[in-house]
Design a protein around this motif. Sequence first.
Motif, PDB file in Angstrom:
ATOM      1  N   GLU A 140       0.804  -1.220   0.000  1.00 35.73           N
ATOM      2  CA  GLU A 140       0.000   0.000   0.000  1.00 35.73           C
ATOM      3  C   GLU A 140       0.838   1.272   0.000  1.00 35.73           C
ATOM      4  O   GLU A 140       0.299   2.376  -0.033  1.00 35.73           O
ATOM      5  CB  GLU A 140      -0.983  -0.027   1.181  1.00 35.73           C
ATOM      6  CG  GLU A 140      -0.368   0.177   2.542  1.00 35.73           C
ATOM      7  CD  GLU A 140       0.348  -1.048   3.118  1.00 35.73           C
ATOM      8  OE1 GLU A 140       0.562  -1.059   4.342  1.00 35.73           O
ATOM      9  OE2 GLU A 140       0.705  -1.993   2.362  1.00 35.73           O
ATOM     10  N   HIS A 141       2.167   1.136   0.019  1.00 37.24           N
ATOM     11  CA  HIS A 141       3.047   2.312   0.054  1.00 37.24           C
ATOM     12  C   HIS A 141       3.597   2.601  -1.352  1.00 37.24           C
ATOM     13  O   HIS A 141       4.442   1.869  -1.854  1.00 37.24           O
ATOM     14  CB  HIS A 141       4.196   2.103   1.045  1.00 37.24           C
ATOM     15  CG  HIS A 141       3.738   2.142   2.473  1.00 37.24           C
ATOM     16  ND1 HIS A 141       3.849   3.262   3.250  1.00 37.24           N
ATOM     17  CD2 HIS A 141       3.094   1.224   3.231  1.00 37.24           C
ATOM     18  CE1 HIS A 141       3.318   3.023   4.450  1.00 37.24           C
ATOM     19  NE2 HIS A 141       2.863   1.786   4.464  1.00 37.24           N
ATOM     20  N   GLY A 142       3.102   3.671  -1.941  1.00 40.09           N
ATOM     21  CA  GLY A 142       3.489   4.027  -3.307  1.00 40.09           C
ATOM     22  C   GLY A 142       4.812   4.758  -3.389  1.00 40.09           C
ATOM     23  O   GLY A 142       5.424   4.830  -4.450  1.00 40.09           O
ATOM     24  N   ASN A 143       5.287   5.326  -2.259  1.00 42.22           N
ATOM     25  CA  ASN A 143       6.571   6.022  -2.253  1.00 42.22           C
ATOM     26  C   ASN A 143       7.482   5.280  -1.283  1.00 42.22           C
ATOM     27  O   ASN A 143       7.403   5.463  -0.071  1.00 42.22           O
ATOM     28  CB  ASN A 143       6.387   7.493  -1.863  1.00 42.22           C
ATOM     29  CG  ASN A 143       5.641   8.254  -2.933  1.00 42.22           C
ATOM     30  OD1 ASN A 143       6.223   8.640  -3.935  1.00 42.22           O
ATOM     31  ND2 ASN A 143       4.330   8.427  -2.745  1.00 42.22           N
ATOM     32  N   PHE A 144       8.316   4.439  -1.858  1.00 41.15           N
ATOM     33  CA  PHE A 144       9.008   3.382  -1.138  1.00 41.15           C
ATOM     34  C   PHE A 144      10.476   3.396  -1.565  1.00 41.15           C
ATOM     35  O   PHE A 144      10.789   3.552  -2.741  1.00 41.15           O
ATOM     36  CB  PHE A 144       8.336   2.060  -1.518  1.00 41.15           C
ATOM     37  CG  PHE A 144       8.974   0.835  -0.936  1.00 41.15           C
ATOM     38  CD1 PHE A 144       8.543   0.359   0.298  1.00 41.15           C
ATOM     39  CD2 PHE A 144       9.978   0.153  -1.608  1.00 41.15           C
ATOM     40  CE1 PHE A 144       9.121  -0.788   0.844  1.00 41.15           C
ATOM     41  CE2 PHE A 144      10.553  -0.980  -1.068  1.00 41.15           C
ATOM     42  CZ  PHE A 144      10.120  -1.451   0.159  1.00 41.15           C
ATOM     43  N   PHE A 145      11.378   3.221  -0.608  1.00 38.76           N
ATOM     44  CA  PHE A 145      12.810   3.281  -0.921  1.00 38.76           C
ATOM     45  C   PHE A 145      13.515   2.090  -0.284  1.00 38.76           C
ATOM     46  O   PHE A 145      13.378   1.866   0.918  1.00 38.76           O
ATOM     47  CB  PHE A 145      13.389   4.595  -0.388  1.00 38.76           C
ATOM     48  CG  PHE A 145      14.743   4.925  -0.948  1.00 38.76           C
ATOM     49  CD1 PHE A 145      14.858   5.644  -2.130  1.00 38.76           C
ATOM     50  CD2 PHE A 145      15.896   4.534  -0.300  1.00 38.76           C
ATOM     51  CE1 PHE A 145      16.105   5.954  -2.663  1.00 38.76           C
ATOM     52  CE2 PHE A 145      17.145   4.830  -0.821  1.00 38.76           C
ATOM     53  CZ  PHE A 145      17.247   5.550  -1.998  1.00 38.76           C
ATOM     54  N   PHE A 146      14.255   1.346  -1.106  1.00 41.25           N
ATOM     55  CA  PHE A 146      14.985   0.182  -0.607  1.00 41.25           C
ATOM     56  C   PHE A 146      16.478   0.435  -0.755  1.00 41.25           C
ATOM     57  O   PHE A 146      16.954   0.744  -1.845  1.00 41.25           O
ATOM     58  CB  PHE A 146      14.597  -1.062  -1.415  1.00 41.25           C
ATOM     59  CG  PHE A 146      15.223  -2.332  -0.895  1.00 41.25           C
ATOM     60  CD1 PHE A 146      14.524  -3.136  -0.001  1.00 41.25           C
ATOM     61  CD2 PHE A 146      16.495  -2.726  -1.284  1.00 41.25           C
ATOM     62  CE1 PHE A 146      15.090  -4.307   0.484  1.00 41.25           C
ATOM     63  CE2 PHE A 146      17.072  -3.888  -0.801  1.00 41.25           C
ATOM     64  CZ  PHE A 146      16.363  -4.682   0.088  1.00 41.25           C
ATOM     65  N   VAL A 147      17.219   0.345   0.350  1.00 40.30           N
ATOM     66  CA  VAL A 147      18.670   0.510   0.255  1.00 40.30           C
ATOM     67  C   VAL A 147      19.344  -0.811   0.622  1.00 40.30           C
ATOM     68  O   VAL A 147      19.012  -1.441   1.636  1.00 40.30           O
ATOM     69  CB  VAL A 147      19.181   1.707   1.102  1.00 40.30           C
ATOM     70  CG1 VAL A 147      18.740   1.597   2.541  1.00 40.30           C
ATOM     71  CG2 VAL A 147      20.702   1.843   1.036  1.00 40.30           C
ATOM     72  N   LYS A 148      20.253  -1.236  -0.257  1.00 39.13           N
ATOM     73  CA  LYS A 148      20.989  -2.476  -0.027  1.00 39.13           C
ATOM     74  C   LYS A 148      22.397  -2.125   0.428  1.00 39.13           C
ATOM     75  O   LYS A 148      23.109  -1.390  -0.258  1.00 39.13           O
ATOM     76  CB  LYS A 148      21.056  -3.277  -1.333  1.00 39.13           C
ATOM     77  CG  LYS A 148      21.855  -4.570  -1.201  1.00 39.13           C
ATOM     78  CD  LYS A 148      22.112  -5.212  -2.558  1.00 39.13           C
ATOM     79  CE  LYS A 148      22.998  -6.444  -2.399  1.00 39.13           C
ATOM     80  NZ  LYS A 148      23.499  -6.930  -3.684  1.00 39.13           N
TER      81      LYS A 148
END
Lengths: 406, 406
Positions: free
Chosen positions: A213-221
């Motif tokens: 449900e989160h349209g503004n999402f950031f994934f950091v590896k």
Amino acid sequence: MTPATGKLPARDADAGNLSRAGDLFQLLRDGRARTRAELAVSTGLARSTVASRIDALMLSGLVGPAGEALSSGGRPPSRFAFNPAARLVLAADVGATHVIVAVTDLGGNILAEHRLAQQVADGPEAVLDRVLTQGQELLSGAGRKVEELAGVGIGLPGPVEHDTGRPVKPPIMPGWDGFDVVGYVQRSLPVPVLVDNDVNIMALGERAANWPEHGNFFFVKVATGIGSGIISSGELQRGANGTAGDLGHVQVARGHDVLCACGNYGCLEALASGPAIVRALRGQGVEVAKGADVLRLAADGNLQAIQALRQAGRDIGEVLATVVNLLNPSVIVVGGSMGEAGEHLVAGIREVVYRRSPPLATSHLRIVLSMAGGRAAILGASQMVTQYVLSPAVIEATLAGTAIAG
Amino acid sequence: MTPATGKLPARDADAGNLSRAGDLFQLLRDGRARTRAELAVSTGLARSTVASRIDALMLSGLVGPAGEALSSGGRPPSRFAFNPAARLVLAADVGATHVIVAVTDLGGNILAEHRLAQQVADGPEAVLDRVLTQGQELLSGAGRKVEELAGVGIGLPGPVEHDTGRPVKPPIMPGWDGFDVVGYVQRSLPVPVLVDNDVNIMALGERAANWPEHGNFFFVKVATGIGSGIISSGELQRGANGTAGDLGHVQVARGHDVLCACGNYGCLEALASGPAIVRALRGQGVEVAKGADVLRLAADGNLQAIQALRQAGRDIGEVLATVVNLLNPSVIVVGGSMGEAGEHLVAGIREVVYRRSPPLATSHLRIVLSMAGGRAAILGASQMVTQYVLSPAVIEATLAGTAIAG
């Protein structure tokens, strides 16, 4: 009357494809069962058109019978629904020293999965041959057929031109530069093959599994390198040349005298990646050989290891504070081998982000560890294929028996 | 078969609205004239359905007759086309000390325009009353009627919650916090009213006017403050709370001891905005009172002014290098009163971005001055309304006589 909420409509919708069989499918994609008559009312299509398009969708396996509706006299009408279990995806997560291969359905459910030790440096043919062999074994082990595959999704540990699926000067992948991954796989499996870098795929997988449900999402590896996957307005953002999310070579304040492998000074990756943390600790006389040693020491309560992880978190947090200013995500997920392993790194990140970013942007912001963990990439590779093969244009082309250009 | 290029399909398309009258319109939006029979073939809709939907679109004025096709015997069939001149937009660009009001058509053509001296600090009712009065004068001066308005678009010099059109704690707009701009305007003009901050609107306007083919586009405004508008995958990105693009409070390396009005140290705005450049020059004994003085001095060849602008450009470039790493835009446009005025600032920006950003991301990157200049916001306010009122869901609701929720 108030304005529409959120995102403005895309202007380049393929209007010419509207109202075709694909649209019937998009309507059915919510999983609800409907009769032909209901579909005709919902779409405005003629009854005969609905009937022939349902036939085509049934033939493709994407839509199946779903019982009968109540009769208003005479034979009760049949109902139809999307059947995500009908078609399969072969998903592969290629890492530097391992490959995970899985078979999923179109709902992202993993039916079978296997992890292999495999050096990406052995080159594309060796690695892809193992993916293909393992995929076929998983399929037959699950009692399913190659013909049921809707597509193949592959994540690679380096930059990929998504449109063509070719790696672009990948630093740790000798022999892969410009290799036609799609063409090679399609010689064995003549289905759509999609390729992207591992971080974009992890972002897709983590969001699909845990934050849909989160349209503004950031994934950091955070691992041997540092990278990110950006989802804005619900879409993975690749940028003009596919390099979006390249967080590792952003300059941080502390590191103006630290030389990075890219030739610049002060890159985040030169300060806060696994190897950088190892270097820093060895400089202090702590005996560590690789990132896992740091995590083990920190888990044992070693103060120097804990401080090194926390400082790496602060450096990453400095860049993420800019990300928050710029993109205003509601969730930042920290993954990768260094990120997944504990709270010290995330504590450092939170410390700086909450100090540096504006209150409105952080009031509902969550900064959390990856929940999908080692499965984020596999789930994302599956998700990438599902989004593609179920999109209106592709459904349309599939039903019309037309190959997509290229 | 190769994978689809670029962006993956949106998953939340309003499938239930497909195949209705709105779709006929999306097909016609390309401007090409078509007969009822051609529309029936393209959409799969029944001939009678096409006929009634064309009638509704004609009644709305959005579609008009466009001559006759060749007859295959009997009366030649009529052709229909989108008519962007049929409906109008009232666009307003509210600045700190001015208001520009314009009337445009749905193609973004400005029919009439007027600039007023007006303090935003006079409060929302005084400012909006002047917008409304001026708008009505422009309309009657152009011989057009209020009834022809499709919507109103307003840009404000502070944060706005786009969904509701209400300003959120705007620093230079006393009396505006939480004010119901939409409701107030609709008391006079019962049409859709859309409100956004000036930088988002400038990004929309600059792109629509000059860079429509660039889907990854970044607009930075350098004036009293520093802000940005982000377009990724063709869409304006507002983030989870509408604060996306807040570039002014990103920390830069040089300014760790410079206090910003926000309470943090080293914010870009505290170093590189118009007032910051003025402060720096006065510290050197140069007599300047405002940003325009700096630009005048630089134009006259004053070395200190030129150096100050160039250094501000380098500071902005430091943040834009991160933007390039993160978002990989193909175009960065520099606008606002300080940015529009010359090459010194942009030269400083280019210097740092091309040094700091990775080769693949900068090989085709263009960093240019605004071409729309003072009209970027007006064009963007118009564009924001056009995108909204011509979107499938709104066309549908308009034709069905249904107000959009709210």
